[in-house]
Scaffold this motif. Structure first.
Motif, PDB file in Angstrom:
ATOM      1  N   MET A   1      53.988  20.142  44.857  1.00 54.29           N
ATOM      2  CA  MET A   1      52.959  20.804  45.631  1.00 54.29           C
ATOM      3  C   MET A   1      51.595  20.363  45.094  1.00 54.29           C
ATOM      4  O   MET A   1      51.369  20.320  43.896  1.00 54.29           O
ATOM      5  CB  MET A   1      53.140  22.318  45.506  1.00 54.29           C
ATOM      6  N   ALA A   2      50.700  20.042  45.980  1.00 58.20           N
ATOM      7  CA  ALA A   2      49.361  19.585  45.599  1.00 58.20           C
ATOM      8  C   ALA A   2      48.535  20.767  45.104  1.00 58.20           C
ATOM      9  O   ALA A   2      48.717  21.893  45.560  1.00 58.20           O
ATOM     10  CB  ALA A   2      48.674  18.934  46.786  1.00 58.20           C
ATOM     11  N   PRO A   3      47.615  20.517  44.178  1.00 54.17           N
ATOM     12  CA  PRO A   3      46.754  21.619  43.713  1.00 54.17           C
ATOM     13  C   PRO A   3      45.818  22.071  44.832  1.00 54.17           C
ATOM     14  O   PRO A   3      45.484  21.283  45.719  1.00 54.17           O
ATOM     15  CB  PRO A   3      45.974  20.989  42.560  1.00 54.17           C
ATOM     16  N   PRO A   4      45.412  23.336  44.811  1.00 54.33           N
ATOM     17  CA  PRO A   4      44.505  23.821  45.860  1.00 54.33           C
ATOM     18  C   PRO A   4      43.143  23.156  45.744  1.00 54.33           C
ATOM     19  O   PRO A   4      42.739  22.729  44.669  1.00 54.33           O
ATOM     20  CB  PRO A   4      44.410  25.317  45.582  1.00 54.33           C
ATOM     21  N   PRO A   5      42.409  23.057  46.850  1.00 49.83           N
ATOM     22  CA  PRO A   5      41.067  22.463  46.810  1.00 49.83           C
ATOM     23  C   PRO A   5      40.122  23.341  45.995  1.00 49.83           C
ATOM     24  O   PRO A   5      40.379  24.528  45.805  1.00 49.83           O
ATOM     25  CB  PRO A   5      40.654  22.412  48.279  1.00 49.83           C
ATOM     26  N   PRO A   6      39.019  22.771  45.518  1.00 45.82           N
ATOM     27  CA  PRO A   6      38.051  23.563  44.753  1.00 45.82           C
ATOM     28  C   PRO A   6      37.578  24.767  45.556  1.00 45.82           C
ATOM     29  O   PRO A   6      37.351  24.692  46.756  1.00 45.82           O
ATOM     30  CB  PRO A   6      36.899  22.585  44.526  1.00 45.82           C
ATOM     31  N   GLY A   7      37.445  25.881  44.902  1.00 46.18           N
ATOM     32  CA  GLY A   7      36.985  27.101  45.574  1.00 46.18           C
ATOM     33  C   GLY A   7      38.106  27.904  46.201  1.00 46.18           C
ATOM     34  O   GLY A   7      37.909  29.033  46.632  1.00 46.18           O
ATOM     35  N   ALA A   8      39.297  27.331  46.275  1.00 52.14           N
ATOM     36  CA  ALA A   8      40.418  28.035  46.900  1.00 52.14           C
ATOM     37  C   ALA A   8      40.973  29.116  45.990  1.00 52.14           C
ATOM     38  O   ALA A   8      41.673  30.013  46.445  1.00 52.14           O
ATOM     39  CB  ALA A   8      41.516  27.047  47.274  1.00 52.14           C
ATOM     40  N   GLY A   9      40.649  29.047  44.698  1.00 47.55           N
ATOM     41  CA  GLY A   9      41.167  30.029  43.749  1.00 47.55           C
ATOM     42  C   GLY A   9      40.796  31.451  44.113  1.00 47.55           C
ATOM     43  O   GLY A   9      41.609  32.366  43.968  1.00 47.55           O
ATOM     44  N   VAL A  10      39.575  31.657  44.594  1.00 47.45           N
ATOM     45  CA  VAL A  10      39.131  32.999  44.981  1.00 47.45           C
ATOM     46  C   VAL A  10      39.970  33.497  46.154  1.00 47.45           C
ATOM     47  O   VAL A  10      40.421  34.645  46.166  1.00 47.45           O
ATOM     48  CB  VAL A  10      37.630  32.992  45.352  1.00 47.45           C
ATOM     49  N   LEU A  11      40.197  32.644  47.138  1.00 39.16           N
ATOM     50  CA  LEU A  11      41.001  33.021  48.303  1.00 39.16           C
ATOM     51  C   LEU A  11      42.437  33.304  47.892  1.00 39.16           C
ATOM     52  O   LEU A  11      43.036  34.295  48.333  1.00 39.16           O
ATOM     53  CB  LEU A  11      40.955  31.917  49.361  1.00 39.16           C
ATOM     54  N   ILE A  12      42.997  32.458  47.055  1.00 38.26           N
ATOM     55  CA  ILE A  12      44.377  32.653  46.601  1.00 38.26           C
ATOM     56  C   ILE A  12      44.496  33.979  45.861  1.00 38.26           C
ATOM     57  O   ILE A  12      45.434  34.755  46.091  1.00 38.26           O
ATOM     58  CB  ILE A  12      44.829  31.466  45.724  1.00 38.26           C
ATOM     59  N   THR A  13      43.541  34.279  44.990  1.00 34.85           N
ATOM     60  CA  THR A  13      43.551  35.548  44.255  1.00 34.85           C
ATOM     61  C   THR A  13      43.457  36.728  45.213  1.00 34.85           C
ATOM     62  O   THR A  13      44.182  37.718  45.078  1.00 34.85           O
ATOM     63  CB  THR A  13      42.392  35.594  43.241  1.00 34.85           C
ATOM     64  N   TYR A  14      42.586  36.633  46.206  1.00 37.32           N
ATOM     65  CA  TYR A  14      42.424  37.704  47.188  1.00 37.32           C
ATOM     66  C   TYR A  14      43.727  37.937  47.952  1.00 37.32           C
ATOM     67  O   TYR A  14      44.160  39.076  48.125  1.00 37.32           O
ATOM     68  CB  TYR A  14      41.296  37.359  48.158  1.00 37.32           C
ATOM     69  N   ILE A  15      44.353  36.858  48.396  1.00 38.02           N
ATOM     70  CA  ILE A  15      45.605  36.972  49.156  1.00 38.02           C
ATOM     71  C   ILE A  15      46.700  37.590  48.286  1.00 38.02           C
ATOM     72  O   ILE A  15      47.448  38.459  48.730  1.00 38.02           O
ATOM     73  CB  ILE A  15      46.035  35.605  49.722  1.00 38.02           C
ATOM     74  N   ARG A  16      46.788  37.139  47.034  1.00 33.05           N
ATOM     75  CA  ARG A  16      47.801  37.711  46.131  1.00 33.05           C
ATOM     76  C   ARG A  16      47.556  39.193  45.902  1.00 33.05           C
ATOM     77  O   ARG A  16      48.495  39.997  45.887  1.00 33.05           O
ATOM     78  CB  ARG A  16      47.813  36.956  44.810  1.00 33.05           C
ATOM     79  N   ASN A  17      46.293  39.591  45.721  1.00 35.45           N
ATOM     80  CA  ASN A  17      45.972  41.004  45.528  1.00 35.45           C
ATOM     81  C   ASN A  17      46.331  41.827  46.764  1.00 35.45           C
ATOM     82  O   ASN A  17      46.876  42.922  46.649  1.00 35.45           O
ATOM     83  CB  ASN A  17      44.494  41.193  45.184  1.00 35.45           C
ATOM     84  N   CYS A  18      46.019  41.305  47.938  1.00 35.36           N
ATOM     85  CA  CYS A  18      46.370  41.997  49.188  1.00 35.36           C
ATOM     86  C   CYS A  18      47.879  42.151  49.320  1.00 35.36           C
ATOM     87  O   CYS A  18      48.378  43.225  49.667  1.00 35.36           O
ATOM     88  CB  CYS A  18      45.815  41.247  50.390  1.00 35.36           C
ATOM     89  N   THR A  19      48.603  41.083  49.034  1.00 31.39           N
ATOM     90  CA  THR A  19      50.061  41.105  49.135  1.00 31.39           C
ATOM     91  C   THR A  19      50.655  42.092  48.134  1.00 31.39           C
ATOM     92  O   THR A  19      51.542  42.881  48.478  1.00 31.39           O
ATOM     93  CB  THR A  19      50.636  39.698  48.887  1.00 31.39           C
ATOM     94  N   ASP A  20      50.155  42.065  46.904  1.00 29.69           N
ATOM     95  CA  ASP A  20      50.660  42.988  45.884  1.00 29.69           C
ATOM     96  C   ASP A  20      50.402  44.442  46.269  1.00 29.69           C
ATOM     97  O   ASP A  20      51.273  45.302  46.114  1.00 29.69           O
ATOM     98  CB  ASP A  20      50.020  42.689  44.527  1.00 29.69           C
TER      99      ASP A  20
END
Length: 58
Positions: A1-20
């Motif tokens: 799997m390719a690493p996420p693009p720069p700045g995607a970390g905030v979105l990924i964290t938000y999505i994980r928090n919402c899912t949790d």
């Protein structure tokens, strides 16, 4: 799997928090429609959506 693009970390964290959060408060889901009814409802919604798009593009 390719690493996420720069700045995607905030979105990924938000999505994980919402899912949790969603999963921590999850309730059991019970189907109320039959397998025969679901495709018919989808076709109806799809047809209505196509009409709305066609009307808005005029």
């Amino acid at each position: 799997m390719a690493p996420p693009p720069p700045g995607a970390g905030v979105l990924i964290t938000y999505i994980r928090n919402c899912t949790d959060t969603w999963n921590s408060c999850a309730n059991q889901f019970t189907w109320t429609a039959t397998a025969e009814v679901i495709p018919a409802k989808f076709r109806h919604i799809h047809t209505d959506t196509k009409k709305l798009v066609a009307n808005n593009s005029k």
